[in-house]
Design a protein around this motif. Structure first.
Motif, PDB file in Angstrom:
ATOM      1  N   LEU A  24       0.822  -1.211   0.000  1.00  0.00           N
ATOM      2  CA  LEU A  24       0.000   0.000   0.000  1.00  0.00           C
ATOM      3  C   LEU A  24       0.859   1.266   0.000  1.00  0.00           C
ATOM      4  O   LEU A  24       0.551   2.230  -0.703  1.00  0.00           O
ATOM      5  N   ARG A  25       1.938   1.260   0.788  1.00  0.00           N
ATOM      6  CA  ARG A  25       2.840   2.422   0.808  1.00  0.00           C
ATOM      7  C   ARG A  25       3.425   2.671  -0.580  1.00  0.00           C
ATOM      8  O   ARG A  25       3.496   3.809  -1.040  1.00  0.00           O
ATOM      9  N   LEU A  26       3.853   1.596  -1.240  1.00  0.00           N
ATOM     10  CA  LEU A  26       4.423   1.736  -2.571  1.00  0.00           C
ATOM     11  C   LEU A  26       3.390   2.253  -3.572  1.00  0.00           C
ATOM     12  O   LEU A  26       3.697   3.127  -4.400  1.00  0.00           O
ATOM     13  N   LEU A  27       2.180   1.750  -3.508  1.00  0.00           N
ATOM     14  CA  LEU A  27       1.145   2.216  -4.429  1.00  0.00           C
ATOM     15  C   LEU A  27       0.744   3.659  -4.154  1.00  0.00           C
ATOM     16  O   LEU A  27       0.400   4.395  -5.080  1.00  0.00           O
ATOM     17  N   GLN A  28       0.814   4.081  -2.901  1.00  0.00           N
ATOM     18  CA  GLN A  28       0.538   5.479  -2.597  1.00  0.00           C
ATOM     19  C   GLN A  28       1.669   6.367  -3.108  1.00  0.00           C
ATOM     20  O   GLN A  28       1.435   7.491  -3.523  1.00  0.00           O
ATOM     21  N   GLU A  29       2.875   5.851  -3.066  1.00  0.00           N
ATOM     22  CA  GLU A  29       4.031   6.586  -3.568  1.00  0.00           C
ATOM     23  C   GLU A  29       3.937   6.758  -5.087  1.00  0.00           C
ATOM     24  O   GLU A  29       4.218   7.829  -5.617  1.00  0.00           O
ATOM     25  N   ASN A  30       3.533   5.671  -5.772  1.00  0.00           N
ATOM     26  CA  ASN A  30       3.456   5.716  -7.230  1.00  0.00           C
ATOM     27  C   ASN A  30       2.484   4.637  -7.706  1.00  0.00           C
ATOM     28  O   ASN A  30       2.822   3.457  -7.727  1.00  0.00           O
ATOM     29  N   ALA A  31       1.289   5.056  -8.096  1.00  0.00           N
ATOM     30  CA  ALA A  31       0.266   4.107  -8.537  1.00  0.00           C
ATOM     31  C   ALA A  31       0.615   3.445  -9.863  1.00  0.00           C
ATOM     32  O   ALA A  31      -0.045   2.499 -10.272  1.00  0.00           O
ATOM     33  N   HIS A  32       1.662   3.931 -10.522  1.00  0.00           N
ATOM     34  CA  HIS A  32       2.092   3.337 -11.793  1.00  0.00           C
ATOM     35  C   HIS A  32       3.083   2.186 -11.604  1.00  0.00           C
ATOM     36  O   HIS A  32       3.489   1.576 -12.591  1.00  0.00           O
ATOM     37  N   TYR A  33       3.478   1.928 -10.366  1.00  0.00           N
ATOM     38  CA  TYR A  33       4.355   0.774 -10.159  1.00  0.00           C
ATOM     39  C   TYR A  33       3.664  -0.477 -10.695  1.00  0.00           C
ATOM     40  O   TYR A  33       2.483  -0.701 -10.441  1.00  0.00           O
ATOM     41  N   THR A  34       4.423  -1.275 -11.423  1.00  0.00           N
ATOM     42  CA  THR A  34       3.878  -2.552 -11.878  1.00  0.00           C
ATOM     43  C   THR A  34       3.966  -3.541 -10.725  1.00  0.00           C
ATOM     44  O   THR A  34       4.691  -3.325  -9.742  1.00  0.00           O
ATOM     45  N   LEU A  35       3.253  -4.639 -10.878  1.00  0.00           N
ATOM     46  CA  LEU A  35       3.333  -5.684  -9.853  1.00  0.00           C
ATOM     47  C   LEU A  35       4.759  -6.205  -9.745  1.00  0.00           C
ATOM     48  O   LEU A  35       5.234  -6.512  -8.650  1.00  0.00           O
ATOM     49  N   LYS A  36       5.462  -6.239 -10.870  1.00  0.00           N
ATOM     50  CA  LYS A  36       6.862  -6.677 -10.864  1.00  0.00           C
ATOM     51  C   LYS A  36       7.730  -5.692 -10.075  1.00  0.00           C
ATOM     52  O   LYS A  36       8.592  -6.109  -9.300  1.00  0.00           O
ATOM     53  N   ASP A  37       7.496  -4.389 -10.281  1.00  0.00           N
ATOM     54  CA  ASP A  37       8.238  -3.369  -9.515  1.00  0.00           C
ATOM     55  C   ASP A  37       8.034  -3.566  -8.012  1.00  0.00           C
ATOM     56  O   ASP A  37       8.975  -3.532  -7.232  1.00  0.00           O
ATOM     57  N   ILE A  38       6.771  -3.760  -7.632  1.00  0.00           N
ATOM     58  CA  ILE A  38       6.442  -3.935  -6.211  1.00  0.00           C
ATOM     59  C   ILE A  38       7.102  -5.199  -5.672  1.00  0.00           C
ATOM     60  O   ILE A  38       7.705  -5.188  -4.596  1.00  0.00           O
ATOM     61  N   ALA A  39       7.008  -6.281  -6.435  1.00  0.00           N
ATOM     62  CA  ALA A  39       7.607  -7.555  -6.007  1.00  0.00           C
ATOM     63  C   ALA A  39       9.106  -7.388  -5.767  1.00  0.00           C
ATOM     64  O   ALA A  39       9.637  -7.873  -4.763  1.00  0.00           O
ATOM     65  N   ASN A  40       9.781  -6.696  -6.669  1.00  0.00           N
ATOM     66  CA  ASN A  40      11.225  -6.470  -6.519  1.00  0.00           C
ATOM     67  C   ASN A  40      11.539  -5.624  -5.290  1.00  0.00           C
ATOM     68  O   ASN A  40      12.503  -5.890  -4.577  1.00  0.00           O
ATOM     69  N   LYS A  41      10.734  -4.606  -5.044  1.00  0.00           N
ATOM     70  CA  LYS A  41      11.004  -3.692  -3.933  1.00  0.00           C
ATOM     71  C   LYS A  41      10.767  -4.338  -2.571  1.00  0.00           C
ATOM     72  O   LYS A  41      11.388  -3.943  -1.589  1.00  0.00           O
ATOM     73  N   ILE A  42       9.854  -5.314  -2.484  1.00  0.00           N
ATOM     74  CA  ILE A  42       9.579  -5.933  -1.182  1.00  0.00           C
ATOM     75  C   ILE A  42      10.112  -7.368  -1.099  1.00  0.00           C
ATOM     76  O   ILE A  42       9.818  -8.083  -0.145  1.00  0.00           O
ATOM     77  N   ASN A  43      10.895  -7.749  -2.113  1.00  0.00           N
ATOM     78  CA  ASN A  43      11.516  -9.080  -2.134  1.00  0.00           C
ATOM     79  C   ASN A  43      10.507 -10.220  -2.004  1.00  0.00           C
ATOM     80  O   ASN A  43      10.637 -11.096  -1.153  1.00  0.00           O
ATOM     81  N   LEU A  44       9.499 -10.163  -2.846  1.00  0.00           N
ATOM     82  CA  LEU A  44       8.469 -11.198  -2.874  1.00  0.00           C
ATOM     83  C   LEU A  44       8.243 -11.560  -4.340  1.00  0.00           C
ATOM     84  O   LEU A  44       8.454 -10.725  -5.226  1.00  0.00           O
ATOM     85  N   SER A  45       7.829 -12.774  -4.598  1.00  0.00           N
ATOM     86  CA  SER A  45       7.597 -13.156  -5.993  1.00  0.00           C
ATOM     87  C   SER A  45       6.319 -12.500  -6.520  1.00  0.00           C
ATOM     88  O   SER A  45       5.479 -12.001  -5.762  1.00  0.00           O
ATOM     89  N   LEU A  46       6.191 -12.507  -7.837  1.00  0.00           N
ATOM     90  CA  LEU A  46       5.111 -11.806  -8.520  1.00  0.00           C
ATOM     91  C   LEU A  46       3.717 -12.331  -8.144  1.00  0.00           C
ATOM     92  O   LEU A  46       2.795 -11.541  -7.904  1.00  0.00           O
ATOM     93  N   THR A  47       3.534 -13.631  -8.072  1.00  0.00           N
ATOM     94  CA  THR A  47       2.211 -14.199  -7.829  1.00  0.00           C
ATOM     95  C   THR A  47       1.615 -13.770  -6.489  1.00  0.00           C
ATOM     96  O   THR A  47       0.458 -13.331  -6.442  1.00  0.00           O
ATOM     97  N   PRO A  48       2.350 -13.856  -5.373  1.00  0.00           N
ATOM     98  CA  PRO A  48       1.754 -13.397  -4.114  1.00  0.00           C
ATOM     99  C   PRO A  48       1.445 -11.897  -4.113  1.00  0.00           C
ATOM    100  O   PRO A  48       0.453 -11.469  -3.514  1.00  0.00           O
TER     101      PRO A  48
END
Length: 146
Positions: A24-48
């Motif tokens: 949620l923090r990342l999406l508030q920072e930038n709603a254009h982040y892709t799911l892949k961007d978010i996964a990389n930033k929080i060290n989690l795989s894409l599916t979860p």
């Protein structure tokens, strides 16, 4: 499985874990982040990440994605907070006022408050001269709610 906390009868709050909060923090920072961007930033795989975002959307935690506009680049350099007091505290008066405010694009927020006045308006407008014109144009309109 989504967990909810009972606040009071028929009022529930969704329980968010640390990963949900990071997303949620990342999406508030930038709603254009892709799911892949978010996964990389929080060290989690894409599916979860995908599953969590979809769950947060489904449960209404994420209502919508919006853009924040630069008001100065749009020529709106002045933000005015205006207090409004209605002399009649009736449903019809309040509803009429609320509907009328929706017709004023300069008013970007209208909050019902407690205390010495009833509403706090946030008005975004180019300059003081424009605000004066806005005030004069809407003064007579506002009198019918007094």
């Amino acid at each position: 499985m989504t967990k909810f906390l009972l606040i009071k009868e028929n009022v529930f709050a969704m329980i968010l874990d640390d990963i949900d909060k990071k997303i949620l923090r990342l999406l508030q920072e930038n709603a254009h982040y892709t799911l892949k961007d978010i996964a990389n930033k929080i060290n989690l795989s894409l599916t979860p990440v995908h599953d969590r975002v979809k769950r947060l959307e489904k449960e209404g935690v994420i209502e919508k994605y919006v853009s924040i506009l630069n008001k100065k680049k749009l020529g709106n350099n002045l933000t005015v907070y205006c207090q409004v007091t209605l002399t009649k505290q009736t449903y019809d008066t309040s509803e009429g006022f609320n509907q009328a405010i929706l017709e004023m694009p300069e008013v970007v927020e209208c909050n019902y408050v407690s205390g010495n006045f009833d509403y706090m308006l946030k008005i975004i407008i180019p300059d003081m001269e424009s605000y004066h014109h806005f005030h004069q144009k809407n003064y007579l309109f506002c009198l019918k709610f007094r």
